[in-house]
Design a protein around this motif. Structure first.
Motif, PDB file in Angstrom:
ATOM      1  N   THR A 118      47.430  36.776  47.482  1.00 40.67           N
ATOM      2  CA  THR A 118      47.167  35.695  47.050  1.00 40.67           C
ATOM      3  C   THR A 118      46.047  35.849  46.145  1.00 40.67           C
ATOM      4  O   THR A 118      45.260  35.653  46.647  1.00 40.67           O
ATOM      5  N   GLY A 119      46.292  34.381  45.437  1.00 43.59           N
ATOM      6  CA  GLY A 119      45.064  33.577  45.467  1.00 43.59           C
ATOM      7  C   GLY A 119      45.535  32.828  43.981  1.00 43.59           C
ATOM      8  O   GLY A 119      45.978  32.891  43.645  1.00 43.59           O
ATOM      9  N   THR A 120      44.224  32.535  43.577  1.00 50.07           N
ATOM     10  CA  THR A 120      43.781  31.913  41.860  1.00 50.07           C
ATOM     11  C   THR A 120      42.916  32.072  41.184  1.00 50.07           C
ATOM     12  O   THR A 120      41.893  32.728  41.636  1.00 50.07           O
ATOM     13  N   LYS A 178      39.767  33.835  43.581  1.00 43.96           N
ATOM     14  CA  LYS A 178      40.270  33.657  44.843  1.00 43.96           C
ATOM     15  C   LYS A 178      41.188  33.738  45.499  1.00 43.96           C
ATOM     16  O   LYS A 178      42.019  34.031  44.557  1.00 43.96           O
ATOM     17  N   LEU A 179      41.003  35.129  46.227  1.00 41.99           N
ATOM     18  CA  LEU A 179      41.689  36.402  46.347  1.00 41.99           C
ATOM     19  C   LEU A 179      42.368  36.275  48.104  1.00 41.99           C
ATOM     20  O   LEU A 179      40.809  35.694  49.265  1.00 41.99           O
ATOM     21  N   LYS A 180      43.115  36.071  48.282  1.00 39.38           N
ATOM     22  CA  LYS A 180      43.409  36.258  50.547  1.00 39.38           C
ATOM     23  C   LYS A 180      44.513  37.552  50.293  1.00 39.38           C
ATOM     24  O   LYS A 180      45.206  37.672  49.988  1.00 39.38           O
ATOM     25  N   LEU A 181      44.117  38.392  51.296  1.00 40.27           N
ATOM     26  CA  LEU A 181      45.346  39.717  51.905  1.00 40.27           C
ATOM     27  C   LEU A 181      46.138  39.347  53.115  1.00 40.27           C
ATOM     28  O   LEU A 181      45.465  38.092  53.770  1.00 40.27           O
ATOM     29  N   GLU A 182      47.172  40.010  52.719  1.00 41.19           N
ATOM     30  CA  GLU A 182      48.036  39.267  53.542  1.00 41.19           C
ATOM     31  C   GLU A 182      49.335  40.723  54.410  1.00 41.19           C
ATOM     32  O   GLU A 182      49.936  41.169  53.097  1.00 41.19           O
TER      33      GLU A 182
END
Length: 148
Positions: free
Chosen positions: A66-68, A57-61
């Motif tokens: 970030t993620g797990t 699971k990814l998130k772009l900032e």
């Protein structure tokens, strides 16, 4: 003759500059790569066993990712979830580290991949065992469709 040549040079120069501006505008309009979402991939099981499925699971900032990563435990054990570290997006290249504690020993796996649409294709590298060379493995993750 000289006026004709001067006019031709000016026309070619203007056309070249105009094409350069159009190319820059099109590049700016192109969507930026975004790894945000849930990604899955399978790894063949040991000794011909059932494949294991990993979920990322990814998130772009900004350019930070970030993620797990969740992966099944050995021998069918409970899945473990670990936060990724040093996640980055540079153009279409995604990189991150997975740092785990394995029975008191810290290990760091490196992941890198190229993001193309709903696919990340790349390699992972895990530390060597007993002084050998690190092990590199190809991986290809597919983004799950957004739930409605």
């Amino acid at each position: 003759m000289q006026r004709t040549l001067t006019s031709l040079i000016k026309t070619v120069t203007c056309a070249t500059l105009a094409l350069g501006v159009v190319a820059q505008v099109k590049a700016a309009d192109a969507p930026k790569a975004d790894p945000t979402g849930t990604w899955t991939w399978s790894t063949p099981g040991r000794g011909g066993g059932d494949p294991t499925v990993s979920t990322l699971k990814l998130k772009l900032e900004g350019d930070k990712v970030t993620g797990t990563l969740s992966a099944p435990g050995r021998g069918g054990g409970a899945a473990t979830e670990s936060a990724i570290a040093n996640g980055k997006l540079a153009g279409d290249q995604v990189t991150f580290l997975l740092i785990r504690d394995r029975n008191g020993t810290m290990t760091t796996n490196k992941y890198e991949g190229k993001l193309t649409g709903d696919t990340i294709k790349g390699t992972s590298e895990r530390p060597a065992r007993a002084g050998g060379d690190p092990t590199k493995t190809d991986w290809e993750a597919k983004r799950e469709a957004a739930k409605k």
